[in-house]
Design a protein around this motif. Structure first.
Motif, PDB file in Angstrom:
ATOM      1  N   ALA A 324       0.820  -1.216   0.000  1.00 49.72           N
ATOM      2  CA  ALA A 324       0.000   0.000   0.000  1.00 49.72           C
ATOM      3  C   ALA A 324       0.849   1.260   0.000  1.00 49.72           C
ATOM      4  CB  ALA A 324      -0.934  -0.002   1.202  1.00 49.72           C
ATOM      5  N   LEU A 325       2.143   1.140   0.325  1.00 50.61           N
ATOM      6  CA  LEU A 325       3.009   2.333   0.304  1.00 50.61           C
ATOM      7  C   LEU A 325       3.137   2.925  -1.093  1.00 50.61           C
ATOM      8  CD1 LEU A 325       5.872   1.153   2.707  1.00 50.61           C
ATOM      9  CD2 LEU A 325       4.013   2.747   3.198  1.00 50.61           C
ATOM     10  N   ALA A 326       2.941   2.091  -2.100  1.00 47.02           N
ATOM     11  CA  ALA A 326       3.012   2.603  -3.480  1.00 47.02           C
ATOM     12  C   ALA A 326       1.920   3.632  -3.757  1.00 47.02           C
ATOM     13  CB  ALA A 326       2.911   1.448  -4.467  1.00 47.02           C
ATOM     14  N   ALA A 327       0.875   3.642  -2.925  1.00 44.90           N
ATOM     15  CA  ALA A 327      -0.215   4.607  -3.133  1.00 44.90           C
ATOM     16  C   ALA A 327       0.280   6.040  -3.045  1.00 44.90           C
ATOM     17  CB  ALA A 327      -1.323   4.358  -2.111  1.00 44.90           C
ATOM     18  N   ILE A 328       1.318   6.278  -2.236  1.00 40.94           N
ATOM     19  CA  ILE A 328       1.859   7.646  -2.127  1.00 40.94           C
ATOM     20  C   ILE A 328       2.345   8.124  -3.490  1.00 40.94           C
ATOM     21  CG2 ILE A 328       3.630   9.061  -1.020  1.00 40.94           C
ATOM     22  CD1 ILE A 328       3.577   7.113   1.337  1.00 40.94           C
ATOM     23  N   GLY A 329       3.105   7.271  -4.160  1.00 41.50           N
ATOM     24  CA  GLY A 329       3.594   7.642  -5.492  1.00 41.50           C
ATOM     25  C   GLY A 329       2.493   7.736  -6.512  1.00 41.50           C
ATOM     26  N   TRP A 330       1.492   6.811  -6.432  1.00 39.58           N
ATOM     27  CA  TRP A 330       0.399   6.867  -7.393  1.00 39.58           C
ATOM     28  C   TRP A 330      -0.418   8.141  -7.256  1.00 39.58           C
ATOM     29  CZ3 TRP A 330      -0.641   1.145  -5.960  1.00 39.58           C
ATOM     30  CH2 TRP A 330       0.129   0.303  -6.802  1.00 39.58           C
ATOM     31  N   VAL A 331      -0.704   8.538  -6.014  1.00 36.09           N
ATOM     32  CA  VAL A 331      -1.469   9.774  -5.809  1.00 36.09           C
ATOM     33  C   VAL A 331      -0.696  10.974  -6.333  1.00 36.09           C
ATOM     34  CG1 VAL A 331      -2.426  11.338  -4.082  1.00 36.09           C
ATOM     35  CG2 VAL A 331      -2.780   8.877  -3.850  1.00 36.09           C
ATOM     36  N   ALA A 332       0.575  11.063  -5.964  1.00 38.23           N
ATOM     37  CA  ALA A 332       1.381  12.206  -6.402  1.00 38.23           C
ATOM     38  C   ALA A 332       1.545  12.226  -7.918  1.00 38.23           C
ATOM     39  CB  ALA A 332       2.749  12.162  -5.717  1.00 38.23           C
ATOM     40  N   GLY A 333       1.832  11.069  -8.493  1.00 38.42           N
ATOM     41  CA  GLY A 333       2.050  11.019  -9.942  1.00 38.42           C
ATOM     42  C   GLY A 333       0.793  11.304 -10.728  1.00 38.42           C
ATOM     43  N   PHE A 334      -0.322  10.689 -10.309  1.00 41.57           N
ATOM     44  CA  PHE A 334      -1.562  10.900 -11.058  1.00 41.57           C
ATOM     45  C   PHE A 334      -2.057  12.329 -10.900  1.00 41.57           C
ATOM     46  CE2 PHE A 334      -6.039  10.305 -12.166  1.00 41.57           C
ATOM     47  CZ  PHE A 334      -5.907   9.533 -13.307  1.00 41.57           C
ATOM     48  N   ALA A 335      -1.932  12.908  -9.716  1.00 40.47           N
ATOM     49  CA  ALA A 335      -2.342  14.307  -9.527  1.00 40.47           C
ATOM     50  C   ALA A 335      -1.489  15.238 -10.379  1.00 40.47           C
ATOM     51  CB  ALA A 335      -2.233  14.685  -8.053  1.00 40.47           C
ATOM     52  N   THR A 336      -0.184  14.950 -10.479  1.00 40.71           N
ATOM     53  CA  THR A 336       0.708  15.780 -11.304  1.00 40.71           C
ATOM     54  C   THR A 336       0.325  15.698 -12.775  1.00 40.71           C
ATOM     55  OG1 THR A 336       2.518  15.448  -9.730  1.00 40.71           O
ATOM     56  CG2 THR A 336       3.107  16.159 -11.954  1.00 40.71           C
ATOM     57  N   VAL A 337       0.025  14.476 -13.252  1.00 34.77           N
ATOM     58  CA  VAL A 337      -0.355  14.299 -14.651  1.00 34.77           C
ATOM     59  C   VAL A 337      -1.696  14.967 -14.949  1.00 34.77           C
ATOM     60  CG1 VAL A 337      -1.032  12.589 -16.373  1.00 34.77           C
ATOM     61  CG2 VAL A 337       1.002  12.211 -14.980  1.00 34.77           C
ATOM     62  N   MET A 338      -2.670  14.808 -14.054  1.00 33.91           N
ATOM     63  CA  MET A 338      -3.983  15.411 -14.272  1.00 33.91           C
ATOM     64  C   MET A 338      -3.905  16.931 -14.292  1.00 33.91           C
ATOM     65  SD  MET A 338      -6.384  13.210 -14.789  1.00 33.91           S
ATOM     66  CE  MET A 338      -7.858  14.157 -14.396  1.00 33.91           C
ATOM     67  N   ALA A 339      -3.106  17.504 -13.406  1.00 35.62           N
ATOM     68  CA  ALA A 339      -2.944  18.955 -13.399  1.00 35.62           C
ATOM     69  C   ALA A 339      -2.218  19.421 -14.660  1.00 35.62           C
ATOM     70  CB  ALA A 339      -2.184  19.393 -12.152  1.00 35.62           C
ATOM     71  N   ALA A 340      -1.176  18.680 -15.068  1.00 39.45           N
ATOM     72  CA  ALA A 340      -0.438  19.050 -16.276  1.00 39.45           C
ATOM     73  C   ALA A 340      -1.326  18.967 -17.511  1.00 39.45           C
ATOM     74  CB  ALA A 340       0.787  18.147 -16.436  1.00 39.45           C
ATOM     75  N   ARG A 341      -2.266  18.047 -17.483  1.00 40.18           N
ATOM     76  CA  ARG A 341      -3.206  17.924 -18.603  1.00 40.18           C
ATOM     77  C   ARG A 341      -4.013  19.208 -18.796  1.00 40.18           C
ATOM     78  NH1 ARG A 341      -8.526  15.891 -18.708  1.00 40.18           N
ATOM     79  NH2 ARG A 341      -9.152  15.049 -20.739  1.00 40.18           N
ATOM     80  N   LYS A 342      -4.183  19.973 -17.732  1.00 44.85           N
ATOM     81  CA  LYS A 342      -4.905  21.247 -17.813  1.00 44.85           C
ATOM     82  C   LYS A 342      -3.974  22.451 -17.748  1.00 44.85           C
ATOM     83  CE  LYS A 342      -9.085  19.161 -15.939  1.00 44.85           C
ATOM     84  NZ  LYS A 342     -10.141  19.209 -14.920  1.00 44.85           N
ATOM     85  N   GLY A 343      -2.684  22.207 -18.025  1.00 44.65           N
ATOM     86  CA  GLY A 343      -1.728  23.303 -18.116  1.00 44.65           C
ATOM     87  C   GLY A 343      -1.239  23.831 -16.795  1.00 44.65           C
ATOM     88  N   MET A 344      -1.384  23.060 -15.720  1.00 45.84           N
ATOM     89  CA  MET A 344      -0.984  23.537 -14.400  1.00 45.84           C
ATOM     90  C   MET A 344       0.168  22.718 -13.847  1.00 45.84           C
ATOM     91  SD  MET A 344      -4.577  24.367 -12.453  1.00 45.84           S
ATOM     92  CE  MET A 344      -3.698  24.394 -10.891  1.00 45.84           C
ATOM     93  N   CYS A 345       1.037  23.387 -13.118  1.00 50.37           N
ATOM     94  CA  CYS A 345       2.107  22.742 -12.380  1.00 50.37           C
ATOM     95  C   CYS A 345       1.732  22.777 -10.901  1.00 50.37           C
ATOM     96  CB  CYS A 345       3.438  23.449 -12.615  1.00 50.37           C
ATOM     97  SG  CYS A 345       4.781  22.888 -11.550  1.00 50.37           S
ATOM     98  N   VAL A 346       1.712  21.620 -10.238  1.00 47.71           N
ATOM     99  CA  VAL A 346       1.276  21.557  -8.846  1.00 47.71           C
ATOM    100  C   VAL A 346       2.242  22.294  -7.922  1.00 47.71           C
ATOM    101  CG1 VAL A 346      -0.027  19.426  -9.155  1.00 47.71           C
ATOM    102  CG2 VAL A 346       2.408  19.306  -8.582  1.00 47.71           C
ATOM    103  N   VAL A 347       3.530  22.342  -8.285  1.00 46.39           N
ATOM    104  CA  VAL A 347       4.503  23.063  -7.456  1.00 46.39           C
ATOM    105  C   VAL A 347       4.219  24.564  -7.503  1.00 46.39           C
ATOM    106  CG1 VAL A 347       6.947  23.596  -7.114  1.00 46.39           C
ATOM    107  CG2 VAL A 347       6.253  21.278  -7.760  1.00 46.39           C
ATOM    108  N   LEU A 348       4.012  25.084  -8.700  1.00 49.73           N
ATOM    109  CA  LEU A 348       3.685  26.507  -8.819  1.00 49.73           C
ATOM    110  C   LEU A 348       2.355  26.813  -8.144  1.00 49.73           C
ATOM    111  CD1 LEU A 348       4.700  27.296 -12.526  1.00 49.73           C
ATOM    112  CD2 LEU A 348       5.911  27.930 -10.445  1.00 49.73           C
ATOM    113  N   HIS A 349       1.407  25.899  -8.263  1.00 52.97           N
ATOM    114  CA  HIS A 349       0.110  26.147  -7.634  1.00 52.97           C
ATOM    115  C   HIS A 349       0.228  26.173  -6.118  1.00 52.97           C
ATOM    116  CE1 HIS A 349      -4.116  26.068  -6.727  1.00 52.97           C
ATOM    117  NE2 HIS A 349      -3.923  25.001  -5.971  1.00 52.97           N
ATOM    118  N   GLY A 350       1.083  25.332  -5.580  1.00 56.53           N
ATOM    119  CA  GLY A 350       1.267  25.344  -4.127  1.00 56.53           C
ATOM    120  C   GLY A 350       1.721  26.693  -3.611  1.00 56.53           C
TER     121      GLY A 350
END
Length: 454
Positions: A324-350
Motif C-alpha cells: 500500500a506504500l506505493a499509493a503515495i507515489g500513485w497519488v502524487a504522480g496521477f495528480a501531477t499528470v492530471m494537473a499538467a493535462r490542464k496546463g498547471m504545475c502543482v509546485v507553482l500552484h502550491g
C-alpha cells in the motif's frame, strides 16, 4: 465571492460564433446574453471573471484588460477586435456628449436604411457576377491561355504552387511609415491628409460618395476607416465584402454610432463567445509549455516508479501491507499528470505562482505593472500602429533561452482571487482523482498473492 464547486469544468475551447449565433444577437435572448456576458459557450467562467467585469477593470492580473489584449495579440492574433471594441465603446460615450446642434448633422442610421443598403449591395454583386464572362474569371492566372483556347486541359503541376500560398494578413504585410509607432506622433497634418486619402479610396472602392465633411468626428471616422475597415489596413477587421461595403455606405452618410451597429455587434459577439472563454481557459494555466512538459514527464516517472515498487513488493516476501506504500507515489504522480493535462504545475500552484509570459519577461517596467495592473493595453493607445510584433526584441531573446531556464522561468504571484479559487478546485479534483486511481491499484496489488521470490 462564491466557492467553485468540485464539479467545475474549465471553459472548453470555443470556436468562432456561427452566423446563426451572431444573427440572434438582435433578439431578446441574444441581448440578455450580451449584457450578462454569459452564454452556453461561457460555461465554466465565474461571475468575477466575466467579460463585463474585465472590461470594467474589476479584475487583477493575470485577468486584466491588458492581459486580455496581450492574449489576443500574441496567442489568438486578433487584437484588432478588442481594440475596435474599446474604441467604439468610448466613441459612443463621447458622441453622446456632443451638443445637440452638432449631433443633428449626423442623424441616426436606422435598421431599415442598413437593410436597404445591404440588399442593394447584394443585388449589385449578383448582377456583376452574371455579367462576368467565363474568360474573365481566369484572366491573370495560369489558366488564362487554356481557357481562351477552349481547352479543358490542366496546367502542369508547377502552376498549382500559385494557389498554395494563403492570403496575407495585415500583420504579414509591409506598411508604410504612416502606421509605424516610431512615426505615429510626427507630422500630424500629413497624417490627417493621408487618412483622408486612404478613407476616400475606401469609399470609392465601395462605390459610395465621399462623406459630409462637417459632421462631428468626421476626421476620426476617416482614421478608423483607414485603420480598421479599408482593404490592407494595419488592423483590418475580418469583415465580408458585403459587411465592409454596407458599413462604408453608412459612414458616408453619417458619423452616428448607429452606423457601426452590425459590425460592433459582430465584434462583441466574437469577443464574448470565443475570445473571452479561450482567454479564461488559457489564464488558468500557470506554467509555460516547457514546464508543463516537464510536469508530464515527472508525473509519468513517479507513476512508473510507484508501480515498479509495488511489483517488487508483491514478488518479495514482504507483508501485504507494505504494498500500500506505493499509493503515495500513485497519488502524487496521477495528480501531477492530471494537473499538467490542464496546463498547471502543482509546485507553482502550491505557491499560487505563475510563470511570467514571454512578452512580459523583457519589459523593464513589468514588475510595477504586475503589481498595479493599471498600465494601458499594448498597441491600443493610437490608431496609427499595427498589430505586427514579429520584430519585437523579446522574441529573439526568449528563443535563445535554453530549455532548463524555461522550465524554471521567473514566477509572479497570481493576484486574481477568483482565478486562484478555480486553480484550487482543479488541483483538488486532480488529487481526488489520484486517490481514486491509487485506491483501485492498491486493492489489486494487495489482493494478489505474494511471490516470495526474495
Amino acid at each position: 465571492m462564491g466557492l467553485v464547486p468540485l464539479t467545475y469544468r474549465r471553459p472548453s475551447h470555443a470556436r468562432a460564433p456561427s452566423n446563426s449565433s451572431q444573427s440572434s444577437l438582435g433578439g431578446e435572448k441574444g441581448d440578455v446574453s450580451l449584457r450578462s456576458g454569459r452564454s452556453c459557450s461561457s460555461a465554466g467562467i465565474p461571475p468575477a471573471l466575466s467579460f463585463d467585469k474585465i472590461m470594467e477593470g474589476g479584475t487583477c492580473p493575470p485577468c486584466t484588460i491588458r492581459d486580455f489584449m496581450n492574449y489576443l495579440m500574441y496567442i489568438e492574433h486578433s487584437a484588432e477586435n478588442l481594440q475596435f471594441f474599446l474604441w467604439h465603446r468610448d466613441y459612443v460615450t463621447r458622441f453622446e456628449q456632443v451638443p445637440e446642434c452638432e449631433r443633428l448633422l449626423a442623424p441616426e442610421w436606422t435598421q431599415a436604411q442598413e437593410d436597404e443598403a445591404a440588399a442593394r449591395i447584394q443585388k449589385e454583386a449578383a448582377e456583376k457576377m452574371r455579367r462576368v464572362q467565363p474568360v474573365e474569371i481566369f484572366r491573370g492566372t495560369d489558366f488564362e491561355k487554356p481557357a481562351l483556347q477552349g481547352s479543358v486541359s490542366v496546367a502542369n503541376d508547377d502552376s498549382f504552387s500559385h494557389f498554395s500560398t494563403p492570403p496575407m494578413t495585415p500583420r504579414d504585410r509591409d506598411h508604410d511609415s504612416l502606421y509605424t509607432g516610431s512615426n505615429a506622433g510626427s507630422n500630424m497634418s500629413g497624417l490627417s491628409t493621408s487618412y483622408q486619402s486612404l478613407a476616400g479610396d475606401a469609399y470609392v472602392a465601395a462605390g459610395v460618395e465621399k462623406p459630409f465633411t462637417i459632421q462631428p468626428f468626421r476626421a476620426e471616422i476617416d482614421r478608423v476607416v483607414a485603420t480598421y475597415i479599408a482593404h490592407r489596413s494595419p488592423r483590418q477587421l475580418n469583415l465580408s465584402s458585403k459587411e465592409q461595403k454596407t458599413l462604408l455606405h453608412a459612414l458616408s452618410n453619417t458619423t452616428h454610432p448607429s452606423a457601426f451597429r452590425s459590425v460592433a455587434a459582430s465584434i462583441e459577439s466574437n469577443l464574448r463567445l470565443q475570445a473571452h472563454p479561450n482567454f479564461i481557459r488559457w489564464s488558468i494555466c500557470n506554467a509555460n509549455p516547457a514546464r508543463v512538459t516537464f510536469a508530464w514527464c515527472l508525473g509519468i516517472a513517479i507513476l512508473l516508479s510507484a508501480t515498479v515498487a509495488a511489483v517488487l513488493l508483491t514478488l518479495s516476501r514482504a507483508p501485504r501491507g507494505y504494498r500500500a506504500l506505493a499509493a503515495i507515489g500513485w497519488v502524487a504522480g496521477f495528480a501531477t499528470v492530471m494537473a499538467a493535462r490542464k496546463g498547471m504545475c502543482v509546485v507553482l500552484h502550491g505557491l499560487h505562482h505563475r510563470h511570467v509570459r514571454p512578452w512580459e519577461f523583457f519589459e523593464p517596467d513589468f514588475d510595477s505593472d504586475a503589481e498595479t495592473g493599471q498600465k494601458g493595453e499594448k498597441s491600443s493607445e493610437t490608431l496609427e500602429t499595427s498589430n505586427s510584433y514579429e520584430e519585437e526584441p523579446w522574441i529573439v531573446k526568449y528563443d535563445k533561452r535554453n530549455i532548463i531556464r524555461k522550465v524554471f522561468d521567473r514566477q509572479v504571484w497570481v493576484q486574481e482571487p477568483a482565478l486562484r479559487r478555480v486553480q484550487d478546485t482543479i488541483f483538488l479534483q486532480s488529487v481526488l482523482a489520484g486517490v481514486l486511481f491509487s485506491g483501485v491499484l492498491v486493492g489489486l496489488f494487495v489482493g494478489v498473492p505474494g511471490g516470495g521470490f526474495f
